[in-house]
Design a protein around this motif. Structure first.
Motif, PDB file in Angstrom:
ATOM      1  N   ALA A  56      29.456  -9.685  15.595  1.00  0.00           N
ATOM      2  CA  ALA A  56      29.622 -10.207  14.239  1.00  0.00           C
ATOM      3  C   ALA A  56      28.556 -11.252  13.927  1.00  0.00           C
ATOM      4  CB  ALA A  56      31.020 -10.810  14.082  1.00  0.00           C
ATOM      5  N   GLU A  57      28.262 -12.111  14.899  1.00  0.00           N
ATOM      6  CA  GLU A  57      27.232 -13.132  14.703  1.00  0.00           C
ATOM      7  C   GLU A  57      25.861 -12.483  14.515  1.00  0.00           C
ATOM      8  OE1 GLU A  57      27.363 -16.327  14.299  1.00  0.00           O
ATOM      9  OE2 GLU A  57      29.526 -16.508  14.504  1.00  0.00           O
ATOM     10  N   ARG A  58      25.593 -11.423  15.290  1.00  0.00           N
ATOM     11  CA  ARG A  58      24.297 -10.738  15.185  1.00  0.00           C
ATOM     12  C   ARG A  58      24.115 -10.123  13.798  1.00  0.00           C
ATOM     13  NH1 ARG A  58      22.044  -5.898  15.338  1.00  0.00           N
ATOM     14  NH2 ARG A  58      24.070  -4.866  15.402  1.00  0.00           N
ATOM     15  N   ILE A  59      25.170  -9.442  13.306  1.00  0.00           N
ATOM     16  CA  ILE A  59      25.094  -8.815  11.986  1.00  0.00           C
ATOM     17  C   ILE A  59      24.943  -9.877  10.896  1.00  0.00           C
ATOM     18  CG2 ILE A  59      26.405  -7.467  10.296  1.00  0.00           C
ATOM     19  CD1 ILE A  59      27.582  -5.907  12.618  1.00  0.00           C
ATOM     20  N   LYS A  60      25.680 -10.976  11.049  1.00  0.00           N
ATOM     21  CA  LYS A  60      25.588 -12.060  10.075  1.00  0.00           C
ATOM     22  C   LYS A  60      24.167 -12.596  10.000  1.00  0.00           C
ATOM     23  CE  LYS A  60      27.161 -16.804   9.314  1.00  0.00           C
ATOM     24  NZ  LYS A  60      27.990 -17.904   9.844  1.00  0.00           N
ATOM     25  N   GLU A  61      23.557 -12.837  11.169  1.00  0.00           N
ATOM     26  CA  GLU A  61      22.197 -13.372  11.196  1.00  0.00           C
ATOM     27  C   GLU A  61      21.204 -12.382  10.599  1.00  0.00           C
ATOM     28  OE1 GLU A  61      21.297 -16.410  11.931  1.00  0.00           O
ATOM     29  OE2 GLU A  61      23.409 -16.891  12.252  1.00  0.00           O
ATOM     30  N   ASN A  62      21.411 -11.091  10.849  1.00  0.00           N
ATOM     31  CA  ASN A  62      20.518 -10.074  10.282  1.00  0.00           C
ATOM     32  C   ASN A  62      20.575 -10.071   8.761  1.00  0.00           C
ATOM     33  OD1 ASN A  62      19.620  -9.247  12.757  1.00  0.00           O
ATOM     34  ND2 ASN A  62      20.964  -7.483  12.919  1.00  0.00           N
ATOM     35  N   PHE A  63      21.787 -10.170   8.209  1.00  0.00           N
ATOM     36  CA  PHE A  63      21.929 -10.169   6.754  1.00  0.00           C
ATOM     37  C   PHE A  63      21.373 -11.444   6.137  1.00  0.00           C
ATOM     38  CE2 PHE A  63      24.978  -6.640   7.155  1.00  0.00           C
ATOM     39  CZ  PHE A  63      24.489  -5.840   6.138  1.00  0.00           C
ATOM     40  N   LEU A  64      21.562 -12.562   6.813  1.00  0.00           N
ATOM     41  CA  LEU A  64      20.990 -13.809   6.304  1.00  0.00           C
ATOM     42  C   LEU A  64      19.467 -13.741   6.303  1.00  0.00           C
ATOM     43  CD1 LEU A  64      23.303 -16.503   7.961  1.00  0.00           C
ATOM     44  CD2 LEU A  64      23.232 -15.811   5.554  1.00  0.00           C
ATOM     45  N   ALA A  65      18.902 -13.147   7.361  1.00  0.00           N
ATOM     46  CA  ALA A  65      17.448 -12.999   7.425  1.00  0.00           C
ATOM     47  C   ALA A  65      16.950 -12.076   6.318  1.00  0.00           C
ATOM     48  CB  ALA A  65      17.040 -12.457   8.797  1.00  0.00           C
ATOM     49  N   LEU A  66      17.680 -10.981   6.070  1.00  0.00           N
ATOM     50  CA  LEU A  66      17.301 -10.054   5.006  1.00  0.00           C
ATOM     51  C   LEU A  66      17.379 -10.733   3.647  1.00  0.00           C
ATOM     52  CD1 LEU A  66      16.594  -7.220   4.009  1.00  0.00           C
ATOM     53  CD2 LEU A  66      19.030  -6.654   4.076  1.00  0.00           C
ATOM     54  N   LEU A  67      18.428 -11.528   3.441  1.00  0.00           N
ATOM     55  CA  LEU A  67      18.590 -12.239   2.175  1.00  0.00           C
ATOM     56  C   LEU A  67      17.447 -13.218   1.952  1.00  0.00           C
ATOM     57  CD1 LEU A  67      20.310 -12.838  -0.307  1.00  0.00           C
ATOM     58  CD2 LEU A  67      21.599 -14.484   1.061  1.00  0.00           C
ATOM     59  N   LYS A  68      17.068 -13.958   2.989  1.00  0.00           N
ATOM     60  CA  LYS A  68      15.958 -14.906   2.878  1.00  0.00           C
ATOM     61  C   LYS A  68      14.653 -14.179   2.570  1.00  0.00           C
ATOM     62  CE  LYS A  68      18.212 -18.703   3.727  1.00  0.00           C
ATOM     63  NZ  LYS A  68      18.369 -19.732   2.659  1.00  0.00           N
ATOM     64  N   LYS A  69      14.463 -13.017   3.189  1.00  0.00           N
ATOM     65  CA  LYS A  69      13.247 -12.235   2.960  1.00  0.00           C
ATOM     66  C   LYS A  69      13.166 -11.782   1.501  1.00  0.00           C
ATOM     67  CE  LYS A  69      10.876  -8.053   4.609  1.00  0.00           C
ATOM     68  NZ  LYS A  69      10.914  -7.270   3.368  1.00  0.00           N
TER      69      LYS A  69
END
Length: 201
Positions: free
Chosen positions: A109-122
């Motif tokens: 869950a933490e990994r997916i959360k971080e991936n989505f946050l990174a995508l959002l920032k991008k």
């Protein structure tokens, strides 16, 4: 004369635990004499089958119970796409994935959360940089450009018709009328403005 043996010897011959033999005696499945000895002829008898049936029944009930419990637990849908799909916002994608695949182990869950946050920032960076344009803005720009081109075509016959007529020595109104007909036909063939912004077309 019947052979009498101890509980321990009886258990050894049956290859079972002494406790099982004692339970068999308590339930009346095995008979012992006044000295606490057992008739050896009872070895291999049906007393253990009765116990085994009870254990099998209990095990079957436990299996059914565990099966029912497992059906209530949601398991991740591996077919669910873990990417943002066409026409879907980041928040909508996150909600869809969460509903379809939860619960995740904490680390996942933490990994997916971080991936989505990174995508959002991008995406936010690209939007501020100007390399990313919102879909509504792109559609509006396309529509405005197409309408301007259409208006230019519609005005073209009246602007060049008299010039063409003068060069050919023809009647200006007639030339303009003919050009207008062909321009309308051309615009009709072009149809409504449309574009594929997904990059898959």
């Amino acid at each position: 004369m019947a052979e009498l043996i101890t509980v321990r010897e009886f258990a050894r011959r049956e290859q079972c635990d002494e406790k099982q033999v004692r339970r068999g005696i308590e339930k009346g499945l095995l008979v012992k004499d006044s000295a606490g000895l057992l008739d050896a002829s009872q070895v291999g008898g049906p007393w253990r089958k009765t116990n085994r049936r009870g254990r099998d029944s209990a095990a079957a009930k436990a299996a059914d119970t565990s099966k029912n419990v497992r059906t209530d637990v949601r398991t991740p849908d591996v077919r669910t796409s873990l990417t943002v799909e066409d026409g879907e916002t980041i928040d909508e994608a996150a909600m869809r994935i969460a509903l379809a695949t939860a619960p995740f182990p904490r680390a996942e869950a933490e990994r997916i959360k971080e991936n989505f946050l990174a995508l959002l920032k991008k995406l936010e960076f690209e939007q501020k940089e100007g390399s990313l344009v919102e879909m509504d803005v792109a559609v509006r720009v396309l529509f405005d450009a197409s309408r301007a081109a259409r208006d230019s075509w519609l005005n073209w016959p009246s602007r060049v018709g008299p010039l063409v007529a003068a060069d050919l020595g023809l009647e200006a109104d007639r030339v303009t009328e003919v050009l207008t007909g062909y321009v309308h036909q051309h615009i009709a063939q072009l149809g409504e403005p449309s574009a594929d912004f997904t990059g898959q077309g």
